[in-house]
Design a protein around this motif. Structure first.
Motif, PDB file in Angstrom:
ATOM      1  N   GLU A 148       3.711  -1.668 -27.237  1.00  0.00           N
ATOM      2  CA  GLU A 148       4.603  -2.220 -28.276  1.00  0.00           C
ATOM      3  C   GLU A 148       5.939  -1.493 -28.336  1.00  0.00           C
ATOM      4  OE1 GLU A 148       0.575  -3.291 -30.735  1.00  0.00           O
ATOM      5  OE2 GLU A 148       1.823  -1.587 -31.335  1.00  0.00           O
ATOM      6  N   THR A 149       5.943  -0.224 -27.933  1.00  0.00           N
ATOM      7  CA  THR A 149       7.197   0.538 -27.957  1.00  0.00           C
ATOM      8  C   THR A 149       7.817   0.700 -26.572  1.00  0.00           C
ATOM      9  OG1 THR A 149       5.976   2.621 -27.747  1.00  0.00           O
ATOM     10  CG2 THR A 149       6.470   1.850 -29.987  1.00  0.00           C
ATOM     11  N   ARG A 191       7.521   0.410 -35.898  1.00  0.00           N
ATOM     12  CA  ARG A 191       8.771  -0.175 -36.413  1.00  0.00           C
ATOM     13  C   ARG A 191       9.879   0.878 -36.535  1.00  0.00           C
ATOM     14  NH1 ARG A 191       8.466  -5.369 -37.865  1.00  0.00           N
ATOM     15  NH2 ARG A 191       6.391  -6.309 -38.089  1.00  0.00           N
ATOM     16  N   TRP A 194      11.252   1.151 -33.108  1.00  0.00           N
ATOM     17  CA  TRP A 194      12.164   0.027 -32.839  1.00  0.00           C
ATOM     18  C   TRP A 194      13.544   0.289 -33.445  1.00  0.00           C
ATOM     19  CZ3 TRP A 194       8.511  -4.665 -34.252  1.00  0.00           C
ATOM     20  CH2 TRP A 194       7.557  -4.818 -33.228  1.00  0.00           C
ATOM     21  N   MET A 236       7.514  -7.103 -30.257  1.00  0.00           N
ATOM     22  CA  MET A 236       8.033  -6.440 -29.066  1.00  0.00           C
ATOM     23  C   MET A 236       8.620  -7.453 -28.096  1.00  0.00           C
ATOM     24  SD  MET A 236       7.154  -5.939 -25.619  1.00  0.00           S
ATOM     25  CE  MET A 236       5.371  -6.085 -25.520  1.00  0.00           C
ATOM     26  N   ARG A 239      11.904  -8.610 -29.195  1.00  0.00           N
ATOM     27  CA  ARG A 239      12.916  -7.558 -29.095  1.00  0.00           C
ATOM     28  C   ARG A 239      13.050  -7.013 -27.678  1.00  0.00           C
ATOM     29  NH1 ARG A 239      10.244  -7.230 -33.849  1.00  0.00           N
ATOM     30  NH2 ARG A 239      11.426  -6.762 -35.768  1.00  0.00           N
ATOM     31  N   LEU A 243      14.957  -3.636 -26.548  1.00  0.00           N
ATOM     32  CA  LEU A 243      14.199  -2.429 -26.245  1.00  0.00           C
ATOM     33  C   LEU A 243      14.509  -1.913 -24.849  1.00  0.00           C
ATOM     34  CD1 LEU A 243      10.714  -3.377 -27.778  1.00  0.00           C
ATOM     35  CD2 LEU A 243      12.452  -1.869 -28.742  1.00  0.00           C
TER      36      LEU A 243
END
Length: 587
Positions: A148-149, A191, A194, A236, A239, A243
């Protein structure tokens, strides 16, 4: 924000932990921090205990009550908002059940003062009490968080011991609807990542009591966490372009944080597993094939290593200012990639040398007379090198071929994963490796015996001591003033032995063959430091060393491997991108 302006309190969510909360507060109270205890709709027995504790810690504890049980996330958010309204800048979250080690509170506070804008995460160190299902089950969530990151920055997303900067956190919880139960701890970190908040980790001991009370609902909390991961993965993907762009853009960091981040605080990157796989590839497929893997690996670290990339940019900007000719590399992505690739190749060469895959004729002396005379004399000496080229490979060949007794004096804690891989390549790797934190009287006594036995002690002169209190001397280096450690010259004075400079650079000969060339040159027969003029003499020796280091940096510009702001001084803010010529060196 500077470290001096940090005002921290403790936030403790509680739900029916009446037996554990008293001990938890007692262990936390000794640190003198204000405590916000948030009662998440506990039963009457727990409320009674909390009332007694509030009276006992009246000057230190604030008790907040939620009318009904809303979940851990709801309680934590209530505590964070209350702390910010009370004027605190940071809040240390800790669970009420006593499983976290309150003795680690000072470590969290120190990390927050060093980097006030970062979230400080606890990285659990478990004992035998940890249930294996929880220990291994956590990695399911860890993997999802890394996806997710698009990052491994958040090493543990479930530890309830963490310190938040309140401005960033409250801005998030006031603008986004977050999970209010066990999914909160995970979602808020993703979050915040993010939003480009920085993360740092502190190892902390975690103990599970045999009679402890857990409010984790195996069914419904896992359902909530799964639903949260579904939302976060979708977020994710939405974005994804942003990212990916963030990986190529430097994270905004305060001037204070840049000044306080010494090289010893920069974490070793890369996993031991990845390093071990490269070692196996080198063993079974050879150096040439394994070297091909370095290109995508270096590409990844180039994209994700913002600080190293920026430091490389500064270095080449200084180098270009000091040597403005066509052969000097220009600062930019290409030069940073070539420097990082040279660093990776040097690591592979070290492994090859310790495992016997580099022949003696792959390493040649530029002028061997000084070295041969020293070895024949049987005298010990202090040899000052640098993070330039590959000194470690030279030590490996000396050990393997018995030419001389060479002992490296190093800060091994900074690269312990890579050192552990090297130690598997040859049993003598660690035998002549001495770890020190600074060069003082105790270090000198420890090394005197080795010098008297005819050993060559190799240290580096291009790293300041691994602590803020270490002493440095200013010297001109690549057109600007930089701090250099006093330790090598103080140590040489105490030992009373000859001092040499030693550099090992990878160069191509006339036939195009890549070899390591050794530069071994006399520096001083003995370094004397008169008491009244001690500082001036140290500064003069540091300047002589800096001048020779600059000479060899110009000779092999891609082979200087100090990936931090070498010209910065701990405790002093520096202007981002400032160079002698006024060039912008931001990556």
């Amino acid at each position: 924000m500077s470290g001096a302006s940090v005002r921290t309190c403790i936030v403790i969510p509680i739900y029916n932990h009446k037996d554990a909360i008293g001990g938890t507060l007692a262990r936390l109270a000794v640190h003198g921090l204000p405590m916000f205890v948030v009662d998440d709709g506990s039963d009457e027995a727990t409320q009674a205990v909390l009332a007694q504790l509030a009276a006992h810690y009246a000057e230190q504890m604030t008790l907040l009550r939620l009318p009904e049980n809303g979940g851990k996330g709801a309680a934590v958010m209530a505590g964070l908002r209350a702390a910010r309204r009370a004027g605190y800048t940071h809040a240390l979250q800790i669970d009420a059940d006593g499983q976290h080690d309150a003795n680690d509170v000072p470590a969290f506070l120190a990390a927050a003062r060093a980097e006030p804008d970062a979230v400080i995460l606890g990285r659990p160190v478990y004992d035998e009490s940890v249930p294996k299902s929880r220990l291994y089950g956590r990695y399911v969530t860890h993997v999802w968080v890394w996806i997710e990151t698009l990052s491994f920055t958040i090493r543990d997303s479930m530890c309830g011991f963490r310190l938040y900067p309140l401005d960033a956190v409250c801005a998030l919880i006031d603008s986004v609807r977050l999970g209010t139960r066990m999914d909160f701890d995970i979602e808020i970190l993703v979050r915040l990542h993010w939003r480009r908040v920085a993360f740092r980790t502190v190892p902390t001991r975690v103990t599970y009591a045999t009679d402890g009370v857990s409010h984790f609902d195996v069914l419904w909390d896992n359902v909530r966490i799964s639903a949260s991961h579904t939302r976060l993965v979708c977020g994710m993907l939405l974005r994804l372009p942003m990212l990916l762009a963030h990986k190529a853009m430097p994270r905004r960091t305060s001037a204070h944080a840049r000044a306080e981040t010494g090289w010893w605080r920069v974490a070793e990157r890369g996993s031991r597993l990845g390093m071990a796989l490269l070692a196996l590839s080198c063993r079974f497929f050879g150096m040439r094939f394994t070297g091909l893997w370095l290109h995508p690996i270096v590409g990844y670290f180039l994209l994700t290593g913002r600080d190293a990339r920026a430091a490389s940019h500064r270095y080449f900007a200084h180098l270009q200012h000091a040597a403005p000719d066509a052969r000097t590399p220009r600062p930019g992505w290409r030069s940073a990639y070539r420097q990082m690739l040279a660093f990776a190749q040097s690591g592979l060469d070290k492994l090859a040398a310790w495992s016997g895959r580099i022949a003696e004729d792959d390493v040649v002396f530029d002028e061997p007379a000084a070295f041969e005379a020293l070895v024949q004399s049987g005298r010990g000496a202090l040899v000052i090198g640098a993070h330039l080229g590959n000194l470690e490979m030279t030590r490996a060949l000396a050990v393997r071929n018995g030419h001389a007794k060479v002992t490296a004096i190093v800060y091994t804690e900074h690269a312990k994963r890579f050192n552990s891989v090297l130690s598997t390549a040859h049993g003598d790797f660690a035998k002549r490796l001495m770890q020190v934190s600074d060069f003082g009287p105790e270090t000198s006594m420890m090394m005197k015996e080795r010098i008297d036995a005819g050993e060559l002690l190799v240290i580096v002169g291009d790293r300041v001591p691994a602590r803020e209190s270490g002493r440095t001397a200013d010297a001109r280096f690549l057109g600007a003033t930089a701090p250099f450690a006093q330790g090598p010259y103080v140590l040489a004075h105490a030992l009373g032995c000859p001092v040499y400079l030693f550099f090992c650079l990878k160069e191509r000969d006339a036939s195009g063959r890549a070899r390591y060339r050794l530069y071994f040159e006399p520096f001083a027969e003995r370094i004397a430091l008169p008491r009244r003029e001690r500082a001036q003499h140290i500064a003069a020796w540091a300047q002589r060393y800096a001048s020779r280091l600059e000479h060899y940096c110009r000779k092999a510009p891609y082979q200087w491997f100090n990936f931090f702001d070498f010209w910065a001084r701990p405790g002093k803010a520096t202007t981002e991108g400032a160079t002698p010529g006024g060039n912008d060196v931001r990556a």
